[in-house]
Every structure is written in structure tokens, then in C-alpha cells.
Enzyme design. Sequence first.
Site, PDB file in Angstrom:
ATOM      1  N   ASP A 185       0.819  -1.205   0.000  1.00  0.00           N
ATOM      2  CA  ASP A 185       0.000   0.000   0.000  1.00  0.00           C
ATOM      3  C   ASP A 185       0.853   1.255   0.000  1.00  0.00           C
ATOM      4  O   ASP A 185       2.062   1.208  -0.144  1.00  0.00           O
ATOM      5  CB  ASP A 185      -1.058  -0.033   1.112  1.00  0.00           C
ATOM      6  CG  ASP A 185      -0.481  -0.458   2.425  1.00  0.00           C
ATOM      7  OD1 ASP A 185       0.674  -0.076   2.679  1.00  0.00           O
ATOM      8  OD2 ASP A 185      -1.168  -1.168   3.185  1.00  0.00           O
TER       9      ASP A 185
ATOM     10  N   LYS B 214      -4.731   3.515  -1.236  1.00  0.00           N
ATOM     11  CA  LYS B 214      -5.685   4.505  -1.764  1.00  0.00           C
ATOM     12  C   LYS B 214      -5.171   5.037  -3.094  1.00  0.00           C
ATOM     13  O   LYS B 214      -3.993   5.312  -3.271  1.00  0.00           O
ATOM     14  CB  LYS B 214      -5.810   5.666  -0.770  1.00  0.00           C
ATOM     15  CG  LYS B 214      -6.757   5.387   0.360  1.00  0.00           C
ATOM     16  CD  LYS B 214      -7.370   6.720   0.834  1.00  0.00           C
ATOM     17  CE  LYS B 214      -8.437   6.495   1.876  1.00  0.00           C
ATOM     18  NZ  LYS B 214      -7.904   6.125   3.192  1.00  0.00           N
TER      19      LYS B 214
ATOM     20  N   MET C 116      -1.052   9.406  12.309  1.00  0.00           N
ATOM     21  CA  MET C 116      -2.142   9.982  11.494  1.00  0.00           C
ATOM     22  C   MET C 116      -2.691  11.258  12.124  1.00  0.00           C
ATOM     23  O   MET C 116      -3.905  11.445  12.254  1.00  0.00           O
ATOM     24  CB  MET C 116      -3.292   8.958  11.348  1.00  0.00           C
ATOM     25  CG  MET C 116      -2.872   7.694  10.648  1.00  0.00           C
ATOM     26  SD  MET C 116      -4.090   6.379  10.785  1.00  0.00           S
ATOM     27  CE  MET C 116      -3.624   5.594  12.307  1.00  0.00           C
TER      28      MET C 116
HETATM   29  N1  SAH Z   1       1.702   0.370  10.648  1.00  0.00           N
HETATM   30  C1  SAH Z   1       2.334   1.662  10.557  1.00  0.00           C
HETATM   31  C2  SAH Z   1       1.379   2.786  10.854  1.00  0.00           C
HETATM   32  C3  SAH Z   1       0.251   2.904   9.899  1.00  0.00           C
HETATM   33  S1  SAH Z   1      -0.761   4.283  10.235  1.00  0.00           S
HETATM   34  C4  SAH Z   1       3.551   1.689  11.508  1.00  0.00           C
HETATM   35  O1  SAH Z   1       3.701   0.795  12.337  1.00  0.00           O
HETATM   36  O2  SAH Z   1       4.322   2.622  11.398  1.00  0.00           O
HETATM   37  C5  SAH Z   1      -0.093   5.501   9.164  1.00  0.00           C
HETATM   38  C6  SAH Z   1       0.634   6.561   9.956  1.00  0.00           C
HETATM   39  O3  SAH Z   1       1.913   6.119  10.338  1.00  0.00           O
HETATM   40  C7  SAH Z   1       0.899   7.838   9.194  1.00  0.00           C
HETATM   41  O4  SAH Z   1      -0.222   8.669   9.161  1.00  0.00           O
HETATM   42  C8  SAH Z   1       1.992   8.441  10.014  1.00  0.00           C
HETATM   43  O5  SAH Z   1       1.490   9.045  11.184  1.00  0.00           O
HETATM   44  C9  SAH Z   1       2.789   7.231  10.443  1.00  0.00           C
HETATM   45  N2  SAH Z   1       3.948   6.998   9.579  1.00  0.00           N
HETATM   46  C10 SAH Z   1       4.229   5.896   8.891  1.00  0.00           C
HETATM   47  N3  SAH Z   1       5.414   6.008   8.253  1.00  0.00           N
HETATM   48  C11 SAH Z   1       5.890   7.209   8.570  1.00  0.00           C
HETATM   49  C12 SAH Z   1       7.071   7.921   8.232  1.00  0.00           C
HETATM   50  N4  SAH Z   1       8.001   7.392   7.438  1.00  0.00           N
HETATM   51  N5  SAH Z   1       7.251   9.156   8.746  1.00  0.00           N
HETATM   52  C13 SAH Z   1       6.330   9.711   9.535  1.00  0.00           C
HETATM   53  N6  SAH Z   1       5.200   9.094   9.885  1.00  0.00           N
HETATM   54  C14 SAH Z   1       4.971   7.860   9.416  1.00  0.00           C
END
Ligand code: SAH
Length: 458
Positions: free
Chosen positions: A248, A270, A383
Site C-alpha cells: 500500500d 488509496k 495519522m
Molecule cells: N503500521 C504503521 C502505521 C500505519 S498508520 C507503523 O507501524 O508505522 C499511518 C501513519 O503512520 C501515518 O499517518 C503516520 O502518522 C505514520 N507513519 C508511517 N510512516 C511514517 C514515516 N516514514 N514518517 C512519519 N510518519 C509515518
Amino acid sequence: MEYLPIFVDINKKSCLVVGAGDIAYRKINLLLKAKASVVCVAKKCGIQVRELANNNKIQYIEKPFSKEDIKDKALIIAATNKDVLNTEIAKLAKKNNILVNVVDSPDLCSFIMPSIVDRSPIVIAISSSAKAPVLARLIRAKLESTIPNAYGKLAQLVGDFREIVKNKFVNAKDRRYFWEKTLSGVVAEKVFIGKTNEAKAILKKQINDIEFSEIGEVYLIGAGPGDPDLLTFKALRLMQQADVVLYDRLVFKPILELVRRDAELIYVGKKPNNHSINQDGINSLLVNLSKQGKRVCRLKGGDPFIFGRGGEEIETLAENNIPFQVVPGITAALGCSAYSGIPLTHRDYSQSCRFVTGHLKNNDINLPWHELAKEQQTIIFYMALNGCKNLSKQLIKHGMAKDMPVALIEKGTTPEHKVYVTTLAKLPNLVDNKTIHAPTLLIVGNVVKLREKLNWFD
Ligand code: SAH
């Protein structure tokens, strides 16, 4: 090729090691692994060799080397620190047609010892023909990290079932196809995680039930926050084995480039017009693909079990009896904080941290604000970009200091990693005045102060 690579059988054969220091000890250990009967001759003995002798693992004779010592030996290793003596031993051995290795003197050797990756009964030997042993060791380290430890057990299992499979699949081509599938499928994966008995049971079923043997497997893999170097060994191994990859939006492109070259890639995030395959669609896709016998990699950003809906996807697999495994990834909070020089806990500032979603359904503010608005903890909002203003207002309303430092981290751990540091009260202003790109993570807490001193990445 300057040397012929061969594996020599020295089981129960008498081998001589001259010298009893650290290097001799390492060589003796190798000989013992290959079940040699070791005689060690030296005037003085190191502690480790002494211990082997005391435990009757080897025969140690305390005396200077003499000609008679080579009698009836299959192989000799000279590991003394005296060049003249080493040369004499080498000459004698060669004259008597006995294999000889002189440590660090390839010119005197009749055989050289390679770097090895030991997954017995699988053994990989790497040699630079005595030109660049350090390079051979580096190659060995690479192999060590990519070849699972349990490969030996897998080879053992194959050995145990070889005859049975031979009788079942008379045609050699069918047999090869069966083993190729088995060695890169569920059976192998079970062995790798130490469940040999389960592996045996599945293998038996696969041999007798062709339909069952055609079911694939799903790997739910955490791809980490962006930097491909943050993938785990296991994630990389399974990514390179999968036939199909469902990924995704959050999976950073350089990570996708690491999947098997001929794997089918399916985007399930998306789309720009906001149409996407919904969760049910993804769940059934996973089931259908694995029922076609495919090894399916479901690749998710960060960790699949942290705000990743990973649980929902494997629930459907479990209901359909599809084998699956979950590979944890480095979640955004850990990656972003490390690359921003912000420890999530610190004895002076924070004794706990909380991972919270800032994506509130229908913009409903239903978080336990009184629990969050605490001094000595760090809150990490995932998020959170759209809800930033609300978060700031609610935390202040529930007693958090207006000047509590916050860090907004954009595209953490990637080359575009960017960090904005401000205060809780000024956060709405920052979001209004800067163009901030997703994904972003918000860290709230006194630990953010440490960044000034600890930042190392940008
Ligand atoms: N499963 C993922 C989170 C999914 S929710 C994890 O464990 O990281 C999606 C959110 O993750 C985004 O809106 C953001 O807040 C955060 N996120 C994921 N990758 C990121 C990155 N490289 N830098 C900043 N925020 C990140």
C-alpha cells in the site's frame, strides 16, 4: 581456479596440530567438528587447549615437535609462531604425502582453509585463494545473515524423507518440482521457526494429498517506516521468495525494489481519486491468491500490528485455513524518533510512552485526554496531521503545559526526512503556515528537548 575446492573426510582419522595457542585452538575446534581424532604437540599450552585435553576431547603431548609426530597422520596443521619450525613441518609433511596447512603461510600449505558458513549438513566454503581472506570473511558475513540458521535442520528433514518422496514421485521431474516447492514453502518456514514436528506432519500430508500441497502461504510483513536498511533479515528473505506482493501507499519505493524481480506487484492502497480496494477486498484477494498455490507477501508500512489492520487480514486467513506468518517491522514511532534524535523514554523526562491514533472517526474527539495530558510521558500520535489543531486544544484544556515541546516528523527515515520542532500551543500555527507532506508523526513530550543535543541524521 588456483585451488580445487574439496571436502575431506577426516572422521576418526588422526590429525596433528603443532602449537597450542589461540589459533591452534580454533583449528582444533574445526577438526573436532568434523569428528577428527586430534593429537596436539607443543612445548607450552594455552588455557583453552588445556581444557580440551582435560575433557578428553583431544590428546595433548607436552614436548617439542619431532619427526616421529607425523607418523600415521591424515592431516597436519602447523600453528606455531616459529617460521623455521613451520617450514620444517610443511616440508616433512609434503615429503610424506600428508595434507598440511601452515597458518598464515599459504606458500607452505598443500591445502588452505576457507571461511565457512556452517549449516551442517550444509556447509558453504568461501576462499579467496589466499589472496584476500578479509574479503572472504565479509562475503561469509553476508551469507550468514541471509541463510537462516535452520537450513541444516531443513537439509536433515529432506534427507529423512528422500526415499519416501522418491517412491511416491517416480518421475524425476515431478520429484524436483515437489522438492522445489517444499523447500521454499510452508514446510521450510516451519523448520526455520523451530517447529520441526509440525513441518514433518505438513510434509507427510503434502506427499499424500496433492490438493493440499498446492495451497500457498501468506507473509504479513512489516516494511518499516522507509529506510530499506531497517527491514529485518526475515522480511527481506520472504520478500525475495514471494510470488505476489500486495503493498500500500506507505511502503517506500526503494523497499519495493527489493522484492523478487519477477514477482507480481499489486497496489492495494488509496488511489489519487480516493477509490481503493476496501479491506474486505484485500482479505479475499489474499485468500484467493494463496489458494492458487502462491506465496503471497502482504507488505505494510511500519509494523503490521500497529495501526495497520494486520489483525483483520490474518483473521480471514485463519478462518480459511490458509497458512500465514507475521513478520514485525520497525514502527514509525521507533524509526522517526531514532532518526530525529528523540529518545522516547529518558530517566529525566519520561518514564512511559503511548502510541495513539490521531485519526478520529468523524472528527469525534473521543481520546482519554486526562490520561494523555501527563508530564512524565511521551505521546506519539500517528495519522495526526489533520487533527493537530484539535489535539493541541484538548491537551492544553486538560492541563498540559502550553510550552510543552512537540516534534512533527515528515517522511521519517527517508532521504526527505524533516523535523519541525515547536510547542503545543504553536502547533496549529505551524501546520497553517508550512506545507507539510504525509506521512507525518507527532511526538509530544519533554523528550523532544533532547533533539538539540542528540540529532545525528539531518
Ligand atoms: N503500521 C504503521 C502505521 C500505519 S498508520 C507503523 O507501524 O508505522 C499511518 C501513519 O503512520 C501515518 O499517518 C503516520 O502518522 C505514520 N507513519 C508511517 N510512516 C511514517 C514515516 N516514514 N514518517 C512519519 N510518519 C509515518
